[in-house]
Write an enzyme that holds these catalytic residues in place. Structure first.
Site, PDB file in Angstrom:
ATOM      1  N   GLU A  10      -1.046  -2.263  -6.909  1.00 12.62           N
ATOM      2  CA  GLU A  10      -1.396  -0.908  -7.375  1.00 12.62           C
ATOM      3  C   GLU A  10      -0.641   0.256  -7.794  1.00 12.62           C
ATOM      4  OE1 GLU A  10      -5.081   0.441  -4.232  1.00 12.62           O
ATOM      5  OE2 GLU A  10      -3.842   1.842  -4.078  1.00 12.62           O
TER       6      GLU A  10
ATOM      7  N   GLY B 247       0.647  -1.037   0.096  1.00 11.99           N
ATOM      8  CA  GLY B 247       0.548   0.200  -0.446  1.00 11.99           C
ATOM      9  C   GLY B 247       1.198   1.297   0.048  1.00 11.99           C
ATOM     10  N   VAL B 248       0.311   2.626  -0.138  1.00 13.02           N
ATOM     11  CA  VAL B 248       1.036   3.759   0.630  1.00 13.02           C
ATOM     12  C   VAL B 248       1.262   3.880   1.561  1.00 13.02           C
ATOM     13  CG1 VAL B 248      -0.898   4.843  -1.992  1.00 13.02           C
ATOM     14  CG2 VAL B 248      -1.238   4.866   0.803  1.00 13.02           C
ATOM     15  N   GLY B 249       2.250   4.800   1.640  1.00 10.96           N
ATOM     16  CA  GLY B 249       2.698   5.013   3.187  1.00 10.96           C
ATOM     17  C   GLY B 249       4.276   4.824   3.140  1.00 10.96           C
ATOM     18  N   ASN B 250       4.595   5.227   4.491  1.00 15.56           N
ATOM     19  CA  ASN B 250       5.892   6.113   4.363  1.00 15.56           C
ATOM     20  C   ASN B 250       6.720   3.957   4.705  1.00 15.56           C
ATOM     21  OD1 ASN B 250       6.686   7.839   4.186  1.00 15.56           O
ATOM     22  ND2 ASN B 250       5.888   8.601   4.960  1.00 15.56           N
TER      23      ASN B 250
ATOM     24  N   ASN C   4      -6.534  10.218   4.355  1.00 18.17           N
ATOM     25  CA  ASN C   4      -6.648   9.885   3.423  1.00 18.17           C
ATOM     26  C   ASN C   4      -8.439   9.062   2.822  1.00 18.17           C
ATOM     27  OD1 ASN C   4      -3.743  10.947   3.918  1.00 18.17           O
ATOM     28  ND2 ASN C   4      -2.696   9.139   3.957  1.00 18.17           N
TER      29      ASN C   4
ATOM     30  N   ILE D 189      -4.115   2.949  10.637  1.00 20.26           N
ATOM     31  CA  ILE D 189      -4.295   3.822  11.566  1.00 20.26           C
ATOM     32  C   ILE D 189      -4.248   3.222  13.257  1.00 20.26           C
ATOM     33  CG2 ILE D 189      -5.293   5.668  12.567  1.00 20.26           C
ATOM     34  CD1 ILE D 189      -5.316   6.586  10.327  1.00 20.26           C
TER      35      ILE D 189
HETATM   36  N1  COA Z   1      -3.452   8.958  15.614  1.00 17.56           N
HETATM   37  C1  COA Z   1      -3.466   9.948  15.023  1.00 17.56           C
HETATM   38  N2  COA Z   1      -2.710   9.891  14.024  1.00 17.56           N
HETATM   39  C2  COA Z   1      -2.110   8.612  13.467  1.00 17.56           C
HETATM   40  C3  COA Z   1      -2.307   7.787  14.101  1.00 17.56           C
HETATM   41  C4  COA Z   1      -3.456   7.318  15.206  1.00 17.56           C
HETATM   42  N3  COA Z   1      -3.791   6.182  16.335  1.00 17.56           N
HETATM   43  N4  COA Z   1      -1.541   6.546  13.670  1.00 17.56           N
HETATM   44  C5  COA Z   1      -0.761   6.977  12.713  1.00 17.56           C
HETATM   45  N5  COA Z   1      -0.639   8.696  12.710  1.00 17.56           N
HETATM   46  C6  COA Z   1      -0.208   9.661  11.482  1.00 17.56           C
HETATM   47  C7  COA Z   1       1.010   9.897  12.360  1.00 17.56           C
HETATM   48  O1  COA Z   1       1.541  10.143  13.258  1.00 17.56           O
HETATM   49  C8  COA Z   1       1.455  10.090  10.561  1.00 17.56           C
HETATM   50  O2  COA Z   1       1.269  11.758  10.540  1.00 17.56           O
HETATM   51  P1  COA Z   1       2.545  13.127  10.361  1.00 17.56           P
HETATM   52  O3  COA Z   1       1.717  12.567   8.952  1.00 17.56           O
HETATM   53  O4  COA Z   1       1.768  14.329  10.903  1.00 17.56           O
HETATM   54  O5  COA Z   1       3.322  12.559  11.288  1.00 17.56           O
HETATM   55  C9  COA Z   1       0.507   9.642   9.745  1.00 17.56           C
HETATM   56  O6  COA Z   1      -1.162   9.905  10.603  1.00 17.56           O
HETATM   57  C10 COA Z   1       1.071   9.037   8.846  1.00 17.56           C
HETATM   58  O7  COA Z   1       1.212   7.824   9.468  1.00 17.56           O
HETATM   59  P2  COA Z   1       3.299   6.732   9.544  1.00 17.56           P
HETATM   60  O8  COA Z   1       3.207   6.009  10.402  1.00 17.56           O
HETATM   61  O9  COA Z   1       4.063   7.548   8.653  1.00 17.56           O
HETATM   62  O10 COA Z   1       1.843   5.335   8.472  1.00 17.56           O
HETATM   63  P3  COA Z   1       2.167   5.859   6.906  1.00 17.56           P
HETATM   64  O11 COA Z   1       2.645   7.051   6.153  1.00 17.56           O
HETATM   65  O12 COA Z   1       2.513   4.519   6.519  1.00 17.56           O
HETATM   66  O13 COA Z   1       0.120   5.707   6.231  1.00 17.56           O
HETATM   67  C11 COA Z   1      -2.054   4.668   6.584  1.00 17.56           C
HETATM   68  C12 COA Z   1      -0.510   5.412   7.413  1.00 17.56           C
HETATM   69  C13 COA Z   1      -2.388   4.240   7.630  1.00 17.56           C
HETATM   70  C14 COA Z   1      -2.751   6.950   6.419  1.00 17.56           C
HETATM   71  C15 COA Z   1      -1.866   4.916   5.264  1.00 17.56           C
HETATM   72  O14 COA Z   1      -0.993   3.437   5.123  1.00 17.56           O
HETATM   73  C16 COA Z   1      -3.391   5.344   4.467  1.00 17.56           C
HETATM   74  O15 COA Z   1      -3.941   5.935   4.337  1.00 17.56           O
HETATM   75  N6  COA Z   1      -3.818   3.680   4.405  1.00 17.56           N
HETATM   76  C17 COA Z   1      -5.216   3.904   3.952  1.00 17.56           C
HETATM   77  C18 COA Z   1      -5.009   4.148   2.125  1.00 17.56           C
HETATM   78  C19 COA Z   1      -4.271   2.515   1.681  1.00 17.56           C
HETATM   79  O16 COA Z   1      -3.895   1.460   2.619  1.00 17.56           O
HETATM   80  N7  COA Z   1      -3.876   2.070   0.761  1.00 17.56           N
HETATM   81  C20 COA Z   1      -4.005   0.768   0.071  1.00 17.56           C
HETATM   82  C21 COA Z   1      -3.583   0.752  -1.447  1.00 17.56           C
HETATM   83  S1  COA Z   1      -2.494   1.137  -2.332  1.00 17.56           S
END
Ligand code: COA
Length: 505
Positions: free
Chosen positions: A297, A272-275, A387, A367
């Site tokens: 994707e 998936g997307v994300g770091n 997102n 999340i």
């Molecule tokens: N409560 C509040 N904020 C939260 C949190 C929680 N429980 N968990 C994560 N966050 C915040 C982080 O602090 C970070 O914030 P920042 O950008 O201000 O630093 C942000 O969410 C991203 O978190 P990170 O740990 O860097 O993870 P990520 O970049 O891997 O993203 C999702 C995690 C869930 C947001 C991301 O995977 C997503 O949008 N998923 C849904 C879509 C998806 O899965 N698509 C897949 C098919 S391509």
């Protein structure tokens, strides 16, 4: 005509105009289907010109607000979502976005947002309940002599938008690598029920469609030339947390191979997307694997590295999602990559039938996750959109293994990713098979809810939150209420409430 070499169709060559002139052709209230998927292949010029027009019109005395509905493939970039949201030009947005201004408008109630599974968007557009699509605004890498289109760095919903729209505006971007030609596979065999047929794709490397997008020239009302790169943010470099998450996943894969439950080439991977998912790919690349495949994707930087090293032999996706360094690497070495990457429309790249048939290993970010394995991927504290669900549900629900990854805490340890009850559910306990944090991996397969609670708390929760989770669970267990999925309803969301009040769970 500054660069005619990309516009070979004489009829369409006569419709070249400026972005500002093309933006004039988009009326207020229009449903506009735009190209763009995770920062790739989105129109770069007309949205900005339209935003300027909206700004000007809305500043007139007694102006009736000029807004449009924006349908895309997935997230785009500041030049599309950002500029239109800034002038309050979007009435309704679908399906996935990750733009900070859009996010803030969605969360302050000034923009409606419809968050669909990405594989389903085109069927909903076809079924008609989203309304009529007035205009498709599509970036392409070139127009061929017969008017067919060379797709850009993403396909997303472009096939559907071109078929559905009354009128089409094309942006021909000469910055997109000309050698993208031939990397696409557009399938023209989809239909609405009851006329559907099996999709005959049995390997991620299969090609089942056409290289070009068919486009009726009579629908094209404007062609705009651009020369601008896709804009995506760099990924955060892998840190200790993401490296440990990757190690747990590698250990798990190796054990599954030993037990004969996974082949040594694994099964097609989706990331998936994300770091964190990107960091997991980097971890996989350092593992013992060869000749893996991806049915996913987006192609992220991590996937390019895996193709380069031979860890991955082929990747099927709908879009690139590359950092600036990743774009350079791809452009400089496109001859190496072009026969190893196939780009498809998103209703095929994410198709449930195909994810199930191929037995995809789905790896997505979360999340928060609760004691029983329900996952929230989209909402902060139950109400604020981050997102969107993107393709995570397409793959998690239908894949062979659905893995969700996250650091065990967020915001410097103030938030636990493992909570008593999730404040919003995207993926239910029935779909989620494996949870991984830097603390460890919980394998939920074959476990009852109470067994899952032990596995998740002991393996995935951060030690700072583990005692409170055990305390909650034990009290729920002895509360005299239902024992299948024990909860204290009056306390189940108290962690979120505490965070909203004090800034600390
Ligand atoms: N409560 C509040 N904020 C939260 C949190 C929680 N429980 N968990 C994560 N966050 C915040 C982080 O602090 C970070 O914030 P920042 O950008 O201000 O630093 C942000 O969410 C991203 O978190 P990170 O740990 O860097 O993870 P990520 O970049 O891997 O993203 C999702 C995690 C869930 C947001 C991301 O995977 C997503 O949008 N998923 C849904 C879509 C998806 O899965 N698509 C897949 C098919 S391509």
């Amino acid at each position: 005509m500054s660069d005619t070499s990309r516009i070979l169709c004489p009829v369409l060559g006569q419709r070249i105009m400026s972005a500002a002139e093309a933006a004039e052709l988009i009326p207020a209230g229009a449903n506009v289907g735009m190209s763009g998927f995770t920062g790739a292949g989105y129109p770069k010029a007309v949205p900005g010109a339209l935003a300027e027009r909206i700004r000007h019109l809305n500043a007139q005395p007694n102006a009736k607000p000029f807004r449009i509905n924006v349908w895309t493939g997935a997230s785009t970039a500041p030049e599309l979502d950002g500029v239109l949201a800034e002038v309050d030009g979007i009435e309704m947005r679908l399906p996935f976005q990750s733009d900070p201004i859009c996010r803030s408008r969605i969360n302050n109630g000034t923009m409606d947002y419809v968050d669909y599974h990405l594989s389903e968007v085109s069927q909903y557009a076809w079924s008609g309940f989203l309304g009529k699509m007035d205009i498709a605004l599509i970036e392409v890498a070139g127009i061929r002599e017969d008017g067919s289109l060379i797709p850009s760095s993403s396909i997303g919903n472009n096939k559907t938008w071109i078929e559905q729209a009354d009128k089409i505006i094309l942006e021909v971007n000469s910055k997109q690598n000309a050698k993208l030609e031939g990397m696409h596979d557009i399938y023209y065999g989809t239909a609405l029920p009851p006329n559907r047929k099996p999709i005959m794709l049995t390997d991620p490397a299969d090609r089942i469609g056409e290289q070009y997008l068919a486009c009726p020239p009579e629908k094209v009302i404007a062609v705009v030339e651009t020369a601008a790169a896709d804009r995506n943010s760099p990924f955060k470099p892998s840190d200790d947390v993401s490296k440990r998450i990757a190690e747990h996943i590698l250990d798990f894969f190796n054990k599954e191979i030993e037990l004969g439950r996974l082949p040594k080439e694994l099964l097609p991977i989706q990331s998936g997307v994300g770091n964190i998912p990107n960091a997991v790919l980097e971890g996989l690349d350092s593992g013992p694997y060869k000749d893996l495949t991806a049915f996913t994707e987006v192609i992220q930087d991590g996937m390019l590295k895996m193709l380069k090293s031979g860890t991955l032999k082929v990747a099927s996706a709908t879009a690139f999602s590359l950092s600036p360094d990743g774009i350079k690497e791809f452009d400089d070495n496109i001859d190496f990559y072009r026969d190893k990457i196939i780009l498809r429309q998103q209703d095929i790249s994410n198709h449930p039938e195909l994810a199930r048939r191929l037995g995809v290993i789905a790896m997505n970010g979360l999340i928060e996750c609760d004691l029983y394995g329900n996952v929230n991927s989209t909402h902060i504290m139950g109400t604020r959109m981050m997102n969107g669900i993107g393709g995570s549900g397409d793959f998690a629900r239908n894949g062979y293994l659905s893995i969700f990854v996250s650091p065990s805490t967020a915001k410097d340890g103030a938030i636990s990713a493992i909570v008593p009850m999730v404040s919003h559910v995207d993926h239910t306990e029935h779909d989620v098979k494996i949870i991984v944090t830097e603390q460890g991996l919980a394998d939920l397969r074959g476990l009852s809810p109470r067994q899952r609670a032990h596995e998740i708390i002991n393996n995935c929760a951060h030690p700072d939150f583990r005692p409170a989770l055990i305390d909650y669970y034990e009290r729920a267990l002895h509360s005299g209420r239902g024992m299948h999925t024990p909860h204290l309803l009056e306390e189940a969301l108290s962690w979120h409430q505490r965070y909203e009040e004090t800034g600390q769970m």
